[in-house]
Design a protein around this motif. Sequence first.
Motif, PDB file in Angstrom:
ATOM      1  N   GLU A   6      -1.427  12.913   4.953  1.00 34.68           N
ATOM      2  CA  GLU A   6      -0.710  13.334   3.753  1.00 34.68           C
ATOM      3  C   GLU A   6      -1.681  13.424   2.573  1.00 34.68           C
ATOM      4  OE1 GLU A   6       3.434  12.041   1.491  1.00 34.68           O
ATOM      5  OE2 GLU A   6       2.882  11.109   3.393  1.00 34.68           O
ATOM      6  N   PHE A   7      -2.605  12.470   2.517  1.00 33.91           N
ATOM      7  CA  PHE A   7      -3.564  12.459   1.417  1.00 33.91           C
ATOM      8  C   PHE A   7      -4.544  13.631   1.517  1.00 33.91           C
ATOM      9  CE2 PHE A   7      -7.745  11.337  -0.278  1.00 33.91           C
ATOM     10  CZ  PHE A   7      -7.403  11.205  -1.616  1.00 33.91           C
ATOM     11  N   LYS A   8      -5.003  13.968   2.715  1.00 31.58           N
ATOM     12  CA  LYS A   8      -5.942  15.079   2.873  1.00 31.58           C
ATOM     13  C   LYS A   8      -5.345  16.385   2.369  1.00 31.58           C
ATOM     14  CE  LYS A   8      -8.708  13.165   6.640  1.00 31.58           C
ATOM     15  NZ  LYS A   8      -9.118  13.286   8.060  1.00 31.58           N
ATOM     16  N   HIS A   9      -4.081  16.604   2.658  1.00 34.94           N
ATOM     17  CA  HIS A   9      -3.401  17.790   2.139  1.00 34.94           C
ATOM     18  C   HIS A   9      -3.289  17.707   0.612  1.00 34.94           C
ATOM     19  CE1 HIS A   9      -0.511  21.056   1.740  1.00 34.94           C
ATOM     20  NE2 HIS A   9       0.275  20.234   1.046  1.00 34.94           N
ATOM     21  N   LEU A  10      -2.987  16.528   0.121  1.00 34.33           N
ATOM     22  CA  LEU A  10      -2.827  16.309  -1.312  1.00 34.33           C
ATOM     23  C   LEU A  10      -4.113  16.611  -2.075  1.00 34.33           C
ATOM     24  CD1 LEU A  10      -1.005  15.053  -3.610  1.00 34.33           C
ATOM     25  CD2 LEU A  10      -2.082  12.878  -3.043  1.00 34.33           C
ATOM     26  N   LEU A  64       0.824  -1.208   0.000  1.00 31.41           N
ATOM     27  CA  LEU A  64       0.000   0.000   0.000  1.00 31.41           C
ATOM     28  C   LEU A  64       0.861   1.262   0.000  1.00 31.41           C
ATOM     29  CD1 LEU A  64      -2.826  -0.962   2.558  1.00 31.41           C
ATOM     30  CD2 LEU A  64      -2.981  -0.913   0.073  1.00 31.41           C
ATOM     31  N   LYS A  65       1.891   1.284   0.824  1.00 31.15           N
ATOM     32  CA  LYS A  65       2.744   2.475   0.910  1.00 31.15           C
ATOM     33  C   LYS A  65       3.490   2.733  -0.398  1.00 31.15           C
ATOM     34  CE  LYS A  65       3.415   2.673   5.905  1.00 31.15           C
ATOM     35  NZ  LYS A  65       4.365   2.594   7.036  1.00 31.15           N
ATOM     36  N   LYS A  66       4.000   1.675  -0.996  1.00 34.69           N
ATOM     37  CA  LYS A  66       4.701   1.840  -2.269  1.00 34.69           C
ATOM     38  C   LYS A  66       3.737   2.330  -3.351  1.00 34.69           C
ATOM     39  CE  LYS A  66       7.645  -1.464  -3.457  1.00 34.69           C
ATOM     40  NZ  LYS A  66       8.198  -2.835  -3.615  1.00 34.69           N
ATOM     41  N   GLY A  67       2.516   1.791  -3.324  1.00 37.70           N
ATOM     42  CA  GLY A  67       1.508   2.229  -4.279  1.00 37.70           C
ATOM     43  C   GLY A  67       1.114   3.675  -4.060  1.00 37.70           C
ATOM     44  N   PHE A  68       1.040   4.088  -2.786  1.00 38.27           N
ATOM     45  CA  PHE A  68       0.668   5.460  -2.444  1.00 38.27           C
ATOM     46  C   PHE A  68       1.694   6.449  -2.980  1.00 38.27           C
ATOM     47  CE2 PHE A  68       0.968   9.102   0.482  1.00 38.27           C
ATOM     48  CZ  PHE A  68      -0.333   9.577   0.427  1.00 38.27           C
ATOM     49  N   SER A 102      -5.918   7.611  -2.511  1.00 44.51           N
ATOM     50  CA  SER A 102      -6.968   7.500  -1.494  1.00 44.51           C
ATOM     51  C   SER A 102      -7.106   6.065  -0.994  1.00 44.51           C
ATOM     52  CB  SER A 102      -8.306   7.961  -2.086  1.00 44.51           C
ATOM     53  OG  SER A 102      -9.377   7.617  -1.239  1.00 44.51           O
ATOM     54  N   ILE A 103      -7.138   5.116  -1.918  1.00 52.36           N
ATOM     55  CA  ILE A 103      -7.294   3.709  -1.553  1.00 52.36           C
ATOM     56  C   ILE A 103      -6.092   3.211  -0.756  1.00 52.36           C
ATOM     57  CG2 ILE A 103      -7.338   1.379  -2.553  1.00 52.36           C
ATOM     58  CD1 ILE A 103      -9.208   2.475  -4.693  1.00 52.36           C
ATOM     59  N   CYS A 104      -4.898   3.620  -1.166  1.00 56.66           N
ATOM     60  CA  CYS A 104      -3.682   3.172  -0.468  1.00 56.66           C
ATOM     61  C   CYS A 104      -3.557   3.753   0.938  1.00 56.66           C
ATOM     62  CB  CYS A 104      -2.451   3.536  -1.283  1.00 56.66           C
ATOM     63  SG  CYS A 104      -2.263   2.589  -2.799  1.00 56.66           S
ATOM     64  N   SER A 105      -4.240   4.878   1.210  1.00 56.30           N
ATOM     65  CA  SER A 105      -4.149   5.489   2.539  1.00 56.30           C
ATOM     66  C   SER A 105      -5.173   4.908   3.522  1.00 56.30           C
ATOM     67  CB  SER A 105      -4.368   7.010   2.430  1.00 56.30           C
ATOM     68  OG  SER A 105      -5.691   7.307   2.032  1.00 56.30           O
ATOM     69  N   TYR A 106      -5.920   3.900   3.082  1.00 56.25           N
ATOM     70  CA  TYR A 106      -6.975   3.288   3.892  1.00 56.25           C
ATOM     71  C   TYR A 106      -6.430   2.815   5.249  1.00 56.25           C
ATOM     72  CZ  TYR A 106     -10.737  -0.031   5.061  1.00 56.25           C
ATOM     73  OH  TYR A 106     -11.767  -0.717   5.680  1.00 56.25           O
ATOM     74  N   LYS A 107      -6.987   3.375   6.328  1.00 54.07           N
ATOM     75  CA  LYS A 107      -6.658   2.992   7.716  1.00 54.07           C
ATOM     76  C   LYS A 107      -5.187   3.190   8.094  1.00 54.07           C
ATOM     77  CE  LYS A 107     -10.496  -0.022   8.866  1.00 54.07           C
ATOM     78  NZ  LYS A 107     -10.952  -1.337   9.350  1.00 54.07           N
ATOM     79  N   ASP A 108      -4.485   4.039   7.383  1.00 53.98           N
ATOM     80  CA  ASP A 108      -3.117   4.389   7.768  1.00 53.98           C
ATOM     81  C   ASP A 108      -3.116   5.872   8.131  1.00 53.98           C
ATOM     82  OD1 ASP A 108      -0.394   5.295   7.725  1.00 53.98           O
ATOM     83  OD2 ASP A 108       0.152   3.482   6.620  1.00 53.98           O
ATOM     84  N   THR A 109      -3.118   6.177   9.422  1.00 56.80           N
ATOM     85  CA  THR A 109      -3.287   7.545   9.903  1.00 56.80           C
ATOM     86  C   THR A 109      -2.261   8.503   9.321  1.00 56.80           C
ATOM     87  OG1 THR A 109      -4.110   6.652  11.987  1.00 56.80           O
ATOM     88  CG2 THR A 109      -3.507   8.968  11.962  1.00 56.80           C
TER      89      THR A 109
END
Length: 291
Positions: A46-50, A7-11, A34-41
């Motif tokens: 980082e995604f919300k800012h993005l 997930l992290k590499k995909g993110f 968005s999908i890769c950030s699932y349940k990773d606080t």
Amino acid sequence: MAFQKVLKKGFYFAIKNTNNTDKETALTAIILASICSYKDTKIQKEFKHLIKEFEKKRTEKVNLKNLQLLLQYAIVYFEVNEEYPKGLKNLIIDYYKVLSSEKITKELLPSFLLLTTANKQHISSKHVPFSLKIASNFTTMTKKEIGFLLNEIEQKTYHGLVSITNHPFKLITILEAFLITACSDYNLQQVSRILNALSYVNAPNSLAINTALTFLTHNQSTNGFIGYYEKEFSSLEKNQKVNKIGIQLSSTLQTISAMLTYKTGFRFYTSLGKNDKQKKYEMELIQTSIS
């Protein structure tokens, strides 16, 4: 733990491409992130800012070619902001234009059916578990026909939003057989769709499923994308233009979403039908657009 690395590499592969000048590629990247950030606080922040930065640059004009991606982007944006992004009016109006034209494709139909249902009622709260009945004749099914079976499962379970009460062993067996076939054919899109279907019908863990998950994991590059298409890329003629990043992002989005769906119970379309006020507003827009 190994899946978290996937997930992290995909993110990070996704966020490198969110500023891509090709709109379809950029939309795919933001949905993948968005999908890769699932349940990773940590990466959720980082995604919300993005997505805030991405929304500032996004144009409101809707391109019918990207309608499905725009629908998925609206869902991603809703999950972060609890409201839909600007331009949803155009999205809904153009959605109805497509339904009344010949431009709709088999690939887009399941998402359109989902949007129709979401505009009428709460998918997640008003449906009760049901017994799944499939009309297919499994014993004579060909590779080409498996697509129709997957469409049927997706539509009847609303992409897994509605649970089933029965345990269709015969259906699971044929899905697992075609899953292994798809792996041997290096058809990552088919592998992903079958994994989704197995999740939707509550298939128990099996050797076939574990083999497919391992197969997908082993096809992730050090850069984060999933799917090696160098042979296909190299066979193209010099004058043929191909969006390699777009293909890699699309492949990665499909495969990671399917892995997440099976391994964690993740459902991409969960936010459909959540907001009463917004849904009433959407229906008013629709009535205006078709009257």
